[in-house]
Design an enzyme around this catalytic site. Structure first.
Site, PDB file in Angstrom:
ATOM      1  CB  THR A 180      23.647  43.871  14.060  1.00  0.00           C
ATOM      2  OG1 THR A 180      24.112  43.475  15.367  1.00  0.00           O
ATOM      3  CG2 THR A 180      22.138  43.704  13.982  1.00  0.00           C
ATOM      4  CE  LYS A 181      27.656  42.669  18.139  1.00  0.00           C
ATOM      5  NZ  LYS A 181      26.194  42.527  18.277  1.00  0.00           N
TER       6      LYS A 181
END
Length: 372
Positions: A180-181
């Site tokens: 998700t980064k």
């Protein structure tokens, strides 16, 4: 009109470039750490304006090895924030040290430097702030405390603090390459540091290296925390797209900022204009008195509208292990209230403006229903 399909909270923005890079890496024969991991370290040194960058298996491993490299161990204390993913506190426990949670500031929910200063004792070995959502912690007063700072910058790859690049300020700064980064490889982490001793210690700790021959030795009992070339290849593609993706998230932030203006009781976290925010998460607070319902009720209602949301974060000191293991932990009222109110809205370069429009429309419908 309600969406007919569920909008994911934060899907990765993966394209043909990443697929081609993985295929090329597999064909090269480098499945473990190799030239792609080394290239990622070199490029991130330039990106983060740091003397050293070391690639690791996860952001959690980066935090853990940073503390070990600084000599944190049994009998020591590490001051940190309760508004974070539990890994931030878990790594302190893994070293044998004690996490000391202090309250956060109400505006951005980052660690309050004044509270951190009050918590320093002769057992304090490090301070571990978190750059929540992409807003850098207030680093100057933290570094002035006179103990090493290990910065959890999992949300803050692009951030600047007072004109200085996050990754070039603390004794060690730790980044995540989780799915998700902002720079996503699926899994992975990075440590940046300007300290030669920290870099050498992490190099010795992250992998038990055989060397070139059959006779080998180890300087310390190391870990298995190196980053594979397959994941590094994905991260390199993501790094190529970081400016483009930042621009997309900036537009999504602007859409949310404009839409929240007329929703009483729903407000976003503050962003310090002196800093560059990485725009990793768009977190709002839901005031149940003014918004007509609790955060949990808003989450359920939005899910019925096919909008996925998340919570960043529940206060760590209130989770079962920490509540039972450290019963003497005093109340942290700002963090505890925030834990009941905060909600993260969908945000990703994979989302279209129409997707964000769907979130806004659903939020307005839910708000109208709860406040009418």
């Amino acid at each position: 009109m309600r969406r007919t399909t569920m909008l994911g909270f934060q899907p990765p923005a993966i394209g043909d470039e990443e697929i081609a890079a993985v295929t090329e890496t597999l064909r090269s024969g480098w499945l473990t750490s190799g030239p792609s991991a080394a290239r990622l370290e070199e490029r991130m040194k330039e990106f983060l304006e740091a003397e050293h960058v070391l690639a690791l298996a996860s952001g959690t491993a980066a935090l853990h090895l940073s503390l070990v490299a600084l000599g944190v161990g049994p009998g020591d204390e590490v001051i940190t924030t309760p508004i974070t993913w539990p890994a931030t506190a878990n790594v302190i426990v893994h070293t044998g040290a004690t996490p000391v949670f202090v309250d956060v500031r109400a505006d951005d929910l980052n660690i309050d430097p004044a509270r951190a200063a009050d918590a320093v004792t002769d057992r304090t070995r490090a301070v571990l702030p978190v750059d929540l959502a992409g807003q850098p912690a207030d680093l100057d007063p933290l570094t002035a405390l006179g103990v090493p700072v290990v910065e959890d910058a999992a949300h803050a790859a692009e951030s600047f603090y007072r004109g200085r690049k996050v990754g070039s300020i603390a004794d060690a700064t730790c980044f995540s390459l989780y799915a998700t980064k902002n720079i996503a490889a699926g899994e992975g982490g990075l440590i940046s540091t300007n300290r030669d001793d920290v870099a050498q210690a992490v190099l010795d700790l992250r992998q038990m290296r055989r060397g070139d021959g059959s006779i080998y030795d180890i300087p310390v009992p190391g870990y298995k925390a190196n980053l594979s070339d397959v994941l590094a290849a994905i991260a390199l593609c993501q790094l190529d797209k970081v400016d483009k993706h930042h621009g997309i998230r900036q537009r999504q932030f602007s859409l949310y900022d404009e839409a929240l203006g007329d929703l009483d009781g729903i407000t976003s976290l503050e962003r310090d204009e002196r800093d560059l925010h990485a725009l990793h998460l768009y977190i709002v607070r839901v005031d149940p008195e003014r918004a007509g319902a609790t955060r949990d009720e808003y989450q359920r209602a939005l899910r019925e509208e096919n909008i996925a949301t998340s919570i960043h974060f529940l206060p760590v000191h209130k989770l079962t292990y920490y509540r039972e293991r450290f019963p003497e932990q005093p109340p942290l009222p700002i963090a505890e209230r925030a834990g009941d109110e905060i909600m993260s809205l969908p945000l990703s370069p994979a989302h279209s403006d129409g997707d964000i429009g769907d979130v806004i429309a659903a939020l307005h419908r839910v708000h109208e229903r709860f406040t009418s």
